[in-house]
Design a protein around this motif. Structure first.
Motif, mmCIF file in Angstrom:
data_model
loop_
_atom_site.group_PDB
_atom_site.id
_atom_site.type_symbol
_atom_site.label_atom_id
_atom_site.label_comp_id
_atom_site.label_asym_id
_atom_site.label_seq_id
_atom_site.Cartn_x
_atom_site.Cartn_y
_atom_site.Cartn_z
ATOM 1 N N SER A 36 51.073 42.937 61.062
ATOM 2 C CA SER A 36 51.158 41.682 60.318
ATOM 3 C C SER A 36 51.556 41.961 58.870
ATOM 4 N N PRO A 37 52.053 40.945 58.184
ATOM 5 C CA PRO A 37 52.364 41.125 56.760
ATOM 6 C C PRO A 37 51.144 41.546 55.945
ATOM 7 N N ALA A 38 49.969 41.030 56.295
ATOM 8 C CA ALA A 38 48.756 41.396 55.561
ATOM 9 C C ALA A 38 48.391 42.864 55.800
ATOM 10 N N TYR A 39 48.601 43.342 57.021
ATOM 11 C CA TYR A 39 48.334 44.746 57.326
ATOM 12 C C TYR A 39 49.301 45.639 56.566
ATOM 13 N N ILE A 40 50.545 45.230 56.507
ATOM 14 C CA ILE A 40 51.549 45.988 55.754
ATOM 15 C C ILE A 40 51.170 46.034 54.274
ATOM 16 N N ALA A 41 50.703 44.900 53.739
ATOM 17 C CA ALA A 41 50.283 44.854 52.335
ATOM 18 C C ALA A 41 49.062 45.741 52.104
ATOM 19 N N LEU A 42 48.117 45.736 53.037
ATOM 20 C CA LEU A 42 46.939 46.597 52.910
ATOM 21 C C LEU A 42 47.348 48.057 52.946
ATOM 22 N N ARG A 43 48.211 48.409 53.868
ATOM 23 C CA ARG A 43 48.676 49.796 53.956
ATOM 24 C C ARG A 43 49.378 50.204 52.660
ATOM 25 N N LEU A 74 39.982 57.600 56.238
ATOM 26 C CA LEU A 74 40.506 56.230 56.310
ATOM 27 C C LEU A 74 41.976 56.203 55.904
ATOM 28 N N LEU A 75 42.302 56.844 54.800
ATOM 29 C CA LEU A 75 43.684 56.870 54.332
ATOM 30 C C LEU A 75 44.602 57.553 55.340
ATOM 31 N N ASP A 76 44.139 58.647 55.918
ATOM 32 C CA ASP A 76 44.922 59.343 56.942
ATOM 33 C C ASP A 76 45.125 58.462 58.176
ATOM 34 N N ALA A 77 44.089 57.753 58.568
ATOM 35 C CA ALA A 77 44.180 56.885 59.746
ATOM 36 C C ALA A 77 45.198 55.774 59.529
ATOM 37 N N PHE A 78 45.259 55.228 58.331
ATOM 38 C CA PHE A 78 46.228 54.169 58.066
ATOM 39 C C PHE A 78 47.651 54.692 58.123
ATOM 40 N N ASP A 79 47.851 55.947 57.817
ATOM 41 C CA ASP A 79 49.195 56.513 57.910
ATOM 42 C C ASP A 79 49.646 56.662 59.353
ATOM 43 N N SER A 80 48.692 56.833 60.270
ATOM 44 C CA SER A 80 49.062 57.079 61.658
ATOM 45 C C SER A 80 48.776 55.910 62.590
ATOM 46 N N GLN A 81 48.058 54.909 62.137
ATOM 47 C CA GLN A 81 47.626 53.793 62.989
ATOM 48 C C GLN A 81 48.491 52.551 62.732
ATOM 49 N N PRO A 82 49.233 52.105 63.734
ATOM 50 C CA PRO A 82 50.091 50.942 63.515
ATOM 51 C C PRO A 82 49.362 49.599 63.611
#
Length: 125
Positions: free
Chosen positions: A7-14, A43-51
């Motif tokens: 989602s756009p919000a997920y992209i913004a959070l990432r 957490l930061l690593d997970a966001f890099d690999s979790q779509p």
């Protein structure tokens, strides 16, 4: 799973997490010592690999939000209380931590607004 598409919000959070990753790690170390730093790094690593946003990521976001908002500094049994007691409240970095917390909450609020069918899992660590 919470979301089935990015989602756009997920992209913004990432993007927020990537843009502020070093500052978030520094804040975690200051406010919760090495355990909080390691948790934030995971957490930061997970966001890099979790779509997609998973329940685990929601729990970790809740923990980061609680750390940045000083939620547990009044509990003497928590390490955050001792960490907070050592901070000079006149230190210029306090403002940056407040801005990080505000930015994270804005991102989480935006996610919540997009995910009307899910509970705001990041609010209850």
């Amino acid at each position: 799973m919470i979301h089935t598409a990015i989602s756009p919000a997920y992209i913004a959070l990432r993007a927020f997490l990537r843009e502020h990753d070093e500052a978030l790690q520094n804040a975690a170390l200051l406010l919760g010592e090495r355990p909080a730093l390691r948790r934030t790094q995971r957490l930061l690593d997970a966001f890099d690999s979790q779509p997609i946003l998973t329940r685990r990521l929601c729990r970790e976001l809740a923990a980061l939000r609680a750390l940045l908002s000083l939620e547990h500094v009044g509990d003497p049994d928590r390490p955050e209380a001792a960490c907070f007691a050592r901070i000079d409240l006149e230190w210029h970095g306090i403002e940056e931590i407040c801005l990080l917390e505000e930015g994270l909450v804005q991102c989480l609020d935006r996610l919540e607004a997009e995910a009307l069918d899910t509970a705001p899992l990041w609010r209850a660590a």
